[in-house]
Design an enzyme around this catalytic site. Structure first.
Site, PDB file in Angstrom:
ATOM      1  N   ASP A  54      -3.785  11.567   3.193  1.00 44.40           N
ATOM      2  CA  ASP A  54      -3.234  10.592   2.252  1.00 44.40           C
ATOM      3  C   ASP A  54      -4.340   9.943   1.429  1.00 44.40           C
ATOM      4  OD1 ASP A  54      -0.548  10.842   2.729  1.00 44.40           O
ATOM      5  OD2 ASP A  54      -0.386   9.130   4.063  1.00 44.40           O
ATOM      6  N   ASP A 301       6.489   3.275  -3.192  1.00 53.47           N
ATOM      7  CA  ASP A 301       7.630   4.166  -2.978  1.00 53.47           C
ATOM      8  C   ASP A 301       8.532   4.262  -4.203  1.00 53.47           C
ATOM      9  OD1 ASP A 301       7.239   4.761  -0.134  1.00 53.47           O
ATOM     10  OD2 ASP A 301       7.820   2.680   0.230  1.00 53.47           O
TER      11      ASP A 301
END
Length: 372
Positions: A54, A301
Site C-alpha cells: 500500500d 475511500d
C-alpha cells in the site's frame, strides 16, 4: 487539467501493475499472505507486507505527481504512514528514489535484507506502464493545480486482494467478493471548498487475458467542475421501473436491511465488498444506490468515485445529515474532524449514500428516517 488527468491515469496503471506483480511473483506473494503474528516472524517487524505494498503505491503516486506538479506537494494525502520499523528496530521512511537501484536498496532495508523482493518491487515502481487511452484532449477546468489536493487509496478492499478469490464477472451483475473488488482510487478535490472535481479508478483485476492468462485491468475516470461534466462511463438513463436496487455491506445493521428490503425485490438488495467497489457499482448502473449507516469509510475511500458520480449527475451525501433534514449535504474532502485523532479525523462519520439519480436517493432516505 487534461495533463493532470492523463498523469493520474498513468500512475493509477502503474499502481495496478504493482498490485498485480505482488500477486504474480512468488517471492512477493509469499510475503503478501504471511501472517503478522507467526512465531517465525521477527516480532519487531510490526507492519506486514500488504501495508508495505500500500505504502509503495501511495508514495509512487505522490512522487510522480509531485515531480510534474510541484505546487501540489504537501496536498497529496493517503491512507498509510510511510514510516516503517524493520527487524533491527531501525525506522525507515519509504520513498521513491531517483533510480530503480536506489529504490531497491531502500526497500531492502525495510524488508530485512530481502533483495529479491525489493528488486521486484522497485522494477514495478520505476517501469513505464502501457499507454492508457482516454479522451482527455481539450479538457479544461477553471482551476490550477495550486488550488487542488489529492486523496489516494492505494488498494481499496485489501482483504479481498489478499484472499485473491477469482470470480467470473457476469455482464450486468456485481461481484459480491473477490479480486474484482480491489481498486486503486485517486481523487482530486478543491482545497478551499473540499469539492471533488476529478476521480480516477483503476480495477487491476478486471479480466483474464485469453491468450496469456494474466490479469488485465480497466480504468474509469470523471471530471466535474462548474458546468463541465465528463465521464468515461455513459450517463445512466432515467430511472425506470418499480423496483429500486441497493448495494450494502454484509455487515450493515439489520434495521437498515429490513427497512430497505421492502423497497427492493429479492434480487435487488445486494451485498458486495469494498466501499470503493460499491460506489463503482452505482457508477456503472449495477445498483441505484449504496447505503452505509456506519462511519467506517474515509475520505480516501470516497473522493475518487464521488467525482465520477457528480459527473453523471449524482453524488455522495452524508446519511446522518439527510435524516436530520431534507438538506442533501454532499461529502467534502478538505477539513479534518478536530475532535478526533489519527485516521478517524478523516472518517465519513455520518455514514453515506451514493446515488446516480436524486429521486432514487430520496426514496431511500424516507424509510430510514424513522429507523436510525
Amino acid at each position: 487539467m487534461a495533463d493532470l488527468l492523463r498523469l493520474l491515469l498513468r500512475v493509477a496503471e502503474k499502481a495496478a501493475d504493482v498490485a498485480r506483480v505482488c500477486r504474480q511473483e512468488a517471492p512477493l506473494f509469499q510475503l503478501l499472505v504471511q501472517e503478522k503474528t507467526g512465531e517465525d516472524k521477527n516480532k519487531k517487524f510490526v507492519q506486514d507486507f500488504k501495508t508495505l505494498a500500500d505504502v509503495v503505491i501511495q508514495e509512487m503516486i505522490r512522487h510522480d505527481v509531485g515531480v510534474q506538479f510541484p505546487e501540489m506537494e504537501g496536498f497529496i494525502h493517503g491512507e498509510e504512514s510511510n514510516k516503517f520499523e524493520n527487524g533491527l528496530g531501525e525506522s525507515v521512511a519509504v520513498t521513491v528514489c531517483g533510480t530503480q537501484q536506489e529504490t531497491a536498496a531502500l526497500l531492502a532495508t525495510v524488508l530485512d535484507g530481502d533483495h529479491t523482493a525489493a528488486s521486484l518491487l522497485a522494477r514495478a515502481i520505476h517501469q513505464d506502464p502501457a499507454t492508457t487511452e482516454a479522451q482527455t484532449d481539450g479538457l479544461t477546468l477553471p482551476l490550477s493545480p495550486s488550488e487542488l489536493g489529492i486523496w489516494i487509496d492505494p488498494i481499496d478492499a485489501t482483504s479481498q486482494y489478499i484472499e485473491g478469490k477469482e470470480e467470473v464477472l457476469e455482464e450486468g451483475r456485481l461481484a459480491p467478493s473477490g479480486l474484482h473488488c480491489a481498486l486503486v482510487l485517486i481523487g482530486v478535490y478543491v482545497r478551499s471548498t473540499g469539492e471533488p472535481v476529478m476521480g480516477v479508478i483503476n480495477q487491476p483485476f478486471n479480466h483474464k487475458d485469453p491468450a496469456g492468462g494474466g490479469w488485465r485491468g480497466k480504468h474509469f475516470w470523471g471530471v466535474s467542475c462548474g458546468g463541465i461534466n465528463v465521464c468515461s462511463v455513459s450517463r445512466p438513463e432515467a430511472a425506470a421501473g418499480p423496483g429500486l436496487s441497493v448495494v450494502l455491506s454484509s455487515s450493515e445493521k439489520p434495521v437498515v436491511k429490513e427497512a430497505l428490503s421492502s423497497l427492493c425485490g429479492p434480487d435487488k438488495l445486494m451485498y458486495a465488498s469494498g466501499a470503493g467497489y460499491k460506489i463503482l457499482c452505482v457508477i456503472q448502473g449495477l445498483a441505484d444506490v449504496y447505503v452505509l449507516s456506519e462511519g467506517s469509510t474515509f475520505k480516501w475511500d470516497s473522493c475518487a468515485p464521488h467525482a465520477l458520480l457528480r459527473a453523471l449527475g449524482g453524488g455522495v451525501v452524508d446519511l446522518t445529515e439527510c435524516l436530520r433534514s431534507d438538506h442533501l449535504m454532499e461529502l467534502t474532502y478538505h477539513q479534518p474532524d478536530g475532535k478526533r485523532k489519527g485516521a478517524e479525523r478523516w472518517a465519513n462519520r455520518g455514514g453515506l449514500v451514493a446515488y446516480r439519480d436524486c429521486s432514487r436517493l430520496r426514496s431511500v432516505i424516507a424509510p430510514l428516517r424513522d429507523k436510525l
